[in-house]
Design a protein around this motif. Structure first.
Motif, short mmCIF file in Angstrom:
data_model
loop_
_atom_site.label_atom_id
_atom_site.label_comp_id
_atom_site.label_asym_id
_atom_site.label_seq_id
_atom_site.Cartn_x
_atom_site.Cartn_y
_atom_site.Cartn_z
N THR A 116 0.30 5.99 -1.06
CA THR A 116 -0.24 4.74 -1.60
C THR A 116 0.59 4.24 -2.77
O THR A 116 0.88 3.05 -2.88
CB THR A 116 -1.70 4.93 -2.05
N ALA A 117 0.97 5.15 -3.66
CA ALA A 117 1.80 4.78 -4.82
C ALA A 117 3.12 4.18 -4.36
O ALA A 117 3.58 3.15 -4.88
CB ALA A 117 2.04 6.00 -5.70
N LEU A 118 3.74 4.80 -3.36
CA LEU A 118 5.01 4.27 -2.81
C LEU A 118 4.80 2.91 -2.16
O LEU A 118 5.64 2.01 -2.29
CB LEU A 118 5.59 5.26 -1.80
N ALA A 119 3.67 2.76 -1.46
CA ALA A 119 3.37 1.49 -0.81
C ALA A 119 3.17 0.38 -1.83
O ALA A 119 3.60 -0.76 -1.62
CB ALA A 119 2.12 1.64 0.07
N ILE A 120 2.52 0.72 -2.95
CA ILE A 120 2.31 -0.26 -4.02
C ILE A 120 3.64 -0.72 -4.59
O ILE A 120 3.90 -1.92 -4.75
CB ILE A 120 1.44 0.34 -5.15
N ILE A 121 4.52 0.24 -4.89
CA ILE A 121 5.84 -0.09 -5.46
C ILE A 121 6.62 -0.97 -4.50
O ILE A 121 7.20 -1.99 -4.89
CB ILE A 121 6.63 1.20 -5.77
N LEU A 122 6.64 -0.60 -3.22
CA LEU A 122 7.39 -1.35 -2.21
C LEU A 122 6.81 -2.75 -2.03
O LEU A 122 7.56 -3.74 -1.98
CB LEU A 122 7.37 -0.60 -0.88
N THR A 123 5.49 -2.84 -1.94
CA THR A 123 4.85 -4.14 -1.72
C THR A 123 5.07 -5.09 -2.89
O THR A 123 5.41 -6.27 -2.70
CB THR A 123 3.33 -3.96 -1.49
N VAL A 124 4.88 -4.59 -4.11
CA VAL A 124 5.08 -5.43 -5.29
C VAL A 124 6.54 -5.89 -5.37
O VAL A 124 6.82 -7.05 -5.68
CB VAL A 124 4.68 -4.67 -6.58
#
Length: 208
Positions: free
Chosen positions: A108-116
């Motif tokens: 989830t943390a990686l997904a947040i970084i990538l999405t932002v």
């Protein structure tokens, strides 16, 4: 059971991505509904197959609420930290296997970084979804930044039409532009001054 855990974990990651989309796009209602459905699915399935209970769900709601409040506060503070802790705890407590909970948090943390990153890089000049719609072409009336020369705007004042954190929308002389604040945060409906143009981006600061 592993397949169920993967599907449940995926629903949480997608829900978080959808929640970020609420912040970065104009499709707030659509992504808001998708977010609620995915979070609802996540905890409903976990209550059936894993360890989620009413306390877990309540903890999650409290965590997300605090994180939502933090969005409207210029600096990252205690409210946001508590929100992260509660949300993280609720996710960990949702799985009978703690390792699965940790894996979900990391992904989830990686997904947040990538999405932002994607939204900031691709969505700065205009809405990311407008790029995918051929009928929404650039026009001077809507004030899209296409790396054109906006030097004539330097020194002009306008109004923030959205929250700038640090990017957002401003209005000058009836035209709407994408802009970036000198600081990290400018609230909606604040007076702003164009201070410079950097790499085609309109840089503004809040004024009284």
């Amino acid at each position: 059971m592993l397949i169920n855990d993967i599907v449940i974990a995926l629903s949480f990651v997608l829900a978080v991505i959808s929640l970020i989309s609420v912040l970065f796009t104009n499709k707030k209602v659509l992504f808001g509904i998708i977010t609620l459905i995915l979070f609802g699915y996540f905890y409903y399935q976990n209550s059936k197959y894993n360890a989620a209970d009413n306390v877990t769900i309540l903890t999650f709601i409290m965590g997300i609420t605090l994180l939502a409040l933090e969005i409207f506060i210029p600096s990252f503070g205690v409210i946001g930290i508590i929100g992260l802790i509660l949300t993280g705890y609720s996710v960990m407590d949702s799985f009978s296997d703690s390792m699965m909970g940790i894996l979900v948090l990391v992904v989830t943390a990686l997904a947040i970084i990538l999405t932002v990153t994607i939204y900031v890089k691709l969505g700065f000049d205009r809405s990311l979804f407008d790029r995918m719609i051929l009928s929404n072409t650039n026009s001077s009336t809507r004030g899209y930044n296409s790396k054109t020369n906006h030097n004539n705007l330097v020194g002009k004042t306008g109004l923030s039409k959205s929250i700038l954190r640090p990017t957002g929308r401003i209005e000058i002389d009836g035209n709407t532009y994408d802009a970036k604040s000198e600081s990290d945060f400018i609230s909606k409906d604040r007076n702003v001054l164009v201070t410079s143009i950097k790499n085609g981006h309109i840089i503004v600061k809040e004024i009284a």
